[in-house]
Design an enzyme around this catalytic site. Structure first.
Site, PDB file in Angstrom:
ATOM      1  N   CYS A  27      51.613  38.506  36.180  1.00 31.16           N
ATOM      2  CA  CYS A  27      50.427  39.214  35.696  1.00 31.16           C
ATOM      3  C   CYS A  27      50.771  40.567  35.098  1.00 31.16           C
ATOM      4  O   CYS A  27      51.840  41.108  35.328  1.00 31.16           O
ATOM      5  CB  CYS A  27      49.472  39.472  36.859  1.00 31.16           C
ATOM      6  SG  CYS A  27      48.583  38.024  37.415  1.00 31.16           S
ATOM      7  N   CYS A  31      45.593  43.255  35.969  1.00 29.85           N
ATOM      8  CA  CYS A  31      44.920  41.986  36.265  1.00 29.85           C
ATOM      9  C   CYS A  31      43.970  42.138  37.455  1.00 29.85           C
ATOM     10  O   CYS A  31      44.299  42.727  38.475  1.00 29.85           O
ATOM     11  CB  CYS A  31      45.938  40.892  36.569  1.00 29.85           C
ATOM     12  SG  CYS A  31      45.144  39.274  36.764  1.00 29.85           S
ATOM     13  N   CYS A  58      49.584  34.189  33.767  1.00 27.91           N
ATOM     14  CA  CYS A  58      48.277  34.158  34.397  1.00 27.91           C
ATOM     15  C   CYS A  58      47.213  33.848  33.348  1.00 27.91           C
ATOM     16  O   CYS A  58      47.205  34.417  32.269  1.00 27.91           O
ATOM     17  CB  CYS A  58      48.017  35.530  35.030  1.00 27.91           C
ATOM     18  SG  CYS A  58      46.343  35.750  35.640  1.00 27.91           S
ATOM     19  N   CYS A  61      44.660  37.269  33.026  1.00 26.86           N
ATOM     20  CA  CYS A  61      45.020  38.461  32.244  1.00 26.86           C
ATOM     21  C   CYS A  61      45.864  38.090  31.027  1.00 26.86           C
ATOM     22  O   CYS A  61      46.281  38.967  30.275  1.00 26.86           O
ATOM     23  CB  CYS A  61      45.740  39.490  33.113  1.00 26.86           C
ATOM     24  SG  CYS A  61      47.310  38.933  33.782  1.00 26.86           S
TER      25      CYS A  61
HETATM   26 ZN   LIG Z   1      46.738  37.984  35.979  1.00 27.75          ZN
END
Ligand SMILES: [Zn+2]
Length: 177
Positions: A27, A31, A58, A61
């Site tokens: 991330c 995030c 991810c 994000c």
């Molecule tokens: Zn994330």
């Protein structure tokens, strides 16, 4: 770095990434996903390094995108903007451009998020408001046309008839409260 992670500090986005052992995901610091346990977290200077170490980007994000585009946020901003200013026909596109994505990309983002196009959404807002003004007020039809963003009566008539199957006057006759 850990402080930036648990504070969702966006000023570190792009400077480093963190990955979570238990989920296998990496991330950006900002995030908004659940804060991981410190002992499960690894830090990387680049997304590529995290990928090479076997972590997946991810979905929230979008840590795989170079240019950070929080899709949902942009779509929501666009929707709010349309909700606020659909009555003014002229400057909608200009305002949308200020959200920082190309108009082509904006159309895609909006459709992905809400399942209809930007212009369909604006039409829906205009039609709903026009119907409300016709059934709830005695305002002149020409004024109603202006107040929902039309420059004249004929374009408003065409639009209204396409959307409802009847003319504004007929609609009012039927539904005036
Ligand atoms: Zn994330």
């Amino acid at each position: 770095m850990w402080k930036a992670v648990y504070e969702n500090d966006g000023s570190y986005d792009g400077i480093f990434f963190y990955a979570v052992q238990s989920t296998g995901i990496y991330c950006r610091p900002s995030c908004k996903s659940k804060i991981p346990k410190r002992e499960n977290v690894y830090f990387f200077a680049a997304a590529e390094e995290a990928r090479r170490a076997g972590f997946r980007p991810c979905k929230r994000c979008r840590s795989d995108l170079l240019d950070y585009q929080p899709i949902k946020e942009i779509a929501e901003k666009a929707k709010r903007l349309l909700d606020d200013s659909f009555r003014k026909s002229c400057d909608l596109n200009q305002k949308l451009r200020q959200l920082g994505v190309s108009s082509h990309r904006m159309v895609e983002i909006f459709q992905e998020e809400y399942g209809i196009t930007l212009s369909e959404y604006v039409s829906k807002l205009r039609l709903t408001e026009a119907k409300r003004l016709l059934s709830d007020t005695d305002g002149r039809i020409i004024d109603i046309a202006y107040s929902v963003g039309f420059a004249g009566l004929s374009s408003f008539y065409r639009f209204f008839k396409t959307g409802t199957g009847v003319s504004p006057a007929a609609y009012r006759k039927e539904y005036r409260k």
